[in-house]
Design an enzyme around this catalytic site. Structure first.
Site, PDB file in Angstrom:
ATOM      1  N   ALA A 217      12.187   8.492   5.939  1.00  0.00           N
ATOM      2  CA  ALA A 217      13.360   9.297   6.313  1.00  0.00           C
ATOM      3  C   ALA A 217      13.821  10.267   5.209  1.00  0.00           C
ATOM      4  CB  ALA A 217      14.483   8.364   6.750  1.00  0.00           C
TER       5      ALA A 217
ATOM      6  N   GLN B 282       1.547   1.317   6.463  1.00  0.00           N
ATOM      7  CA  GLN B 282       2.277   1.907   5.334  1.00  0.00           C
ATOM      8  C   GLN B 282       2.566   0.864   4.248  1.00  0.00           C
ATOM      9  OE1 GLN B 282       3.072   2.307   8.551  1.00  0.00           O
ATOM     10  NE2 GLN B 282       4.053   4.252   8.971  1.00  0.00           N
TER      11      GLN B 282
ATOM     12  N   ASP C 186      15.741   4.420   9.222  1.00  0.00           N
ATOM     13  CA  ASP C 186      15.541   5.799   9.703  1.00  0.00           C
ATOM     14  C   ASP C 186      16.802   6.362  10.332  1.00  0.00           C
ATOM     15  OD1 ASP C 186      12.692   4.567   9.645  1.00  0.00           O
ATOM     16  OD2 ASP C 186      12.489   6.751   9.595  1.00  0.00           O
TER      17      ASP C 186
ATOM     18  N   ASN D 156      14.450   1.069  12.104  1.00  0.00           N
ATOM     19  CA  ASN D 156      13.491   1.162  10.989  1.00  0.00           C
ATOM     20  C   ASN D 156      12.108   0.877  11.570  1.00  0.00           C
ATOM     21  OD1 ASN D 156      13.006   1.558   8.123  1.00  0.00           O
ATOM     22  ND2 ASN D 156      12.425  -0.589   8.052  1.00  0.00           N
ATOM     23  N   LYS D 157      11.106   0.946  10.739  1.00  0.00           N
ATOM     24  CA  LYS D 157       9.715   0.791  11.183  1.00  0.00           C
ATOM     25  C   LYS D 157       9.555  -0.422  12.099  1.00  0.00           C
ATOM     26  CE  LYS D 157       6.989   2.940  10.765  1.00  0.00           C
ATOM     27  NZ  LYS D 157       6.540   3.897  11.811  1.00  0.00           N
TER      28      LYS D 157
HETATM   29  O1  MRU Z   1       6.849   6.225  10.408  1.00  0.00           O
HETATM   30  P1  MRU Z   1       7.292   6.255   8.974  1.00  0.00           P
HETATM   31  O2  MRU Z   1       6.218   5.864   8.029  1.00  0.00           O
HETATM   32  O3  MRU Z   1       7.952   7.565   8.613  1.00  0.00           O
HETATM   33  O4  MRU Z   1       8.414   5.141   8.922  1.00  0.00           O
HETATM   34  C1  MRU Z   1       9.069   4.920   7.714  1.00  0.00           C
HETATM   35  C2  MRU Z   1      10.074   3.853   7.766  1.00  0.00           C
HETATM   36  O5  MRU Z   1      10.353   3.256   8.781  1.00  0.00           O
HETATM   37  C3  MRU Z   1      10.835   3.616   6.515  1.00  0.00           C
HETATM   38  O6  MRU Z   1      11.139   2.278   6.365  1.00  0.00           O
HETATM   39  C4  MRU Z   1      12.129   4.421   6.611  1.00  0.00           C
HETATM   40  O7  MRU Z   1      11.855   5.776   6.880  1.00  0.00           O
HETATM   41  C5  MRU Z   1      12.930   4.311   5.393  1.00  0.00           C
HETATM   42  S1  MRU Z   1      12.269   5.322   4.129  1.00  0.00           S
HETATM   43  C6  MRU Z   1      13.123   5.169   2.685  1.00  0.00           C
END
Ligand code: MRU
Length: 358
Positions: free
Chosen positions: A56, A204, A245, A255-256
């Site tokens: 994010a 990730q 997010d 969040n993810k």
């Molecule tokens: O799909 P992504 O890799 O962008 O998802 C990222 C996440 O869900 C992170 O945990 C979130 O963006 C927080 S980043 C500091």
């Protein structure tokens, strides 16, 4: 493209010489360190959509820089014409990913800059956008460090810390959000044991979090997503830090995908579950988690990526939401740059925003 050492780079930057958005291509990690220098709006849109730059805060910083670059290329002396084309570029960038609020937050912040300077000549408006893009980048570094300081008050040296996905420096400019307490603790000799969920389907956690934390010299262990409850039950985990997010006004947090399963298991085992995020991720215009748009992604991410051969039958139906919502009552605290918010979250957020606006 050019090779670079991990410790030399910031995840997202404005390359002033090339007049380009400079990012590390995260789809290539951990195998290769490749920088991309993007000037074309379509290339930037695709880099965000394909997760070459992701997380994010990093998406927000990228958007702040990208819209400055777009404005710089608008050739007109007429404000109305300039603003119409600026708005078109803004909407295009905003369509790249729906869930992370930092994307629209940064674009709206730049929109405010244009409106505040509308009486000035176009080159001065563009210069103001340039300054704001740099400010968004620099603030991100300071905010993450402050999140780290606040998060560190919640843990003790030697703790086992679990995280999910990558809310690390690769998801921000430096320090990350969920990893900020880990980086600061590492600087101060806390000797944490970090556990990183691999984070299906795009890995990730395994590819990015394990990479960056091990590069920083931390003790990090990867586990499959279906192993975290077992690690908790065995007493390996003392606290959990994840990113966000979009956080709704009631504290429900997107969040993810997989984050909510971690929170549910943590509740069962009495382990504190903290969300770390800058105030720019708190969306007071979204009342609750049910109002958050969850990005759906391609089936092939589940059935084909990372496998030498497709691992599920052809034509099988695939469920692939990129994010989930963790209910506010599963969250022990939301760690921001202005302090740790506690339930009831709406009141706690209002207090944090009062502090921020002082
Ligand atoms: O799909 P992504 O890799 O962008 O998802 C990222 C996440 O869900 C992170 O945990 C979130 O963006 C927080 S980043 C500091």
């Amino acid at each position: 493209m050019q090779e670079k050492n991990f410790n030399d780079f910031v995840t997202v930057d404005l390359d002033e010489e090339k007049n380009a958005l400079a990012i590390i291509d995260q789809t290539k990690l951990p195998y290769a360190m490749e920088m991309l220098y993007l000037t074309d709006q379509k290339d930037i849109w695709e880099a965000i959509y394909h997760l070459k730059v992701r997380g994010a805060p990093a998406i927000g910083v990228s958007a702040g820089i990208a819209i400055y670059l777009a404005a710089r290329d608008i050739r007109t002396d007429d404000f109305e014409d300039f603003y119409a084309r600026f708005t078109e570029a803004k909407e295009y960038l905003n369509s790249s990913r729906p869930t992370a609020v930092n994307l629209s937050w940064a674009l709206n912040r730049q929109d405010g800059v244009v409106k505040a300077n509308k009486e000035k000549p176009i080159p001065e408006i563009v210069e103001a956008l340039h300054r704001e893009a740099i400010a968004i980048r620099d603030e991100d570094i300071a905010m993450c460090r402050a999140i780290g300081e606040n998060g560190l008050t919640l843990v003790k040296p030697g703790y086992g810390l679990l995280t999910h996905c990558n809310a690390g420096r690769l998801a921000a400019v430096k320090y990350g959000t969920a990893t900020a307490p880990m980086y600061l603790g590492h600087e101060r000799g806390y000797n944490f044991r970090i556990y990183s969920d691999e984070t299906r389907p795009l890995l990730q956690g395994a590819r990015l979090t394990c990479f960056e934390l091990s590069q920083a010299g931390m003790d990090v262990t990867v586990l499959c997503d279906n192993m975290s409850a077992s690690a908790m039950r065995q007493g390996l985990i003392d606290a959990i830090f994840v990113g966000a997010d979009r956080i709704a006004a009631n504290g429900d947090t997107a969040n993810k995908i997989g984050t909510s399963m971690v929170a549910l298991a943590a509740k069962r085992y009495g382990i504190p579950f903290y969300v770390c995020a800058p105030t720019s991720t708190i969306d007071m215009n979204t009342p609750a988690g049910a109002d958050i748009v969850i990005e759906q992604r391609k089936p092939e991410e589940v059935t084909e990526m990372w496998y030498e051969r497709r691992m599920a039958p052809e034509d099988i139906k695939v469920f692939n939401p990129a994010f989930d919502v963790t209910d506010a009552d599963l969250i022990s605290g939301i760690v921001t740059e202005y302090g740790v918010c506690k339930a009831p979250f709406k009141e706690s957020f209002e207090e944090i925003f009062r502090r921020k606006n002082q």
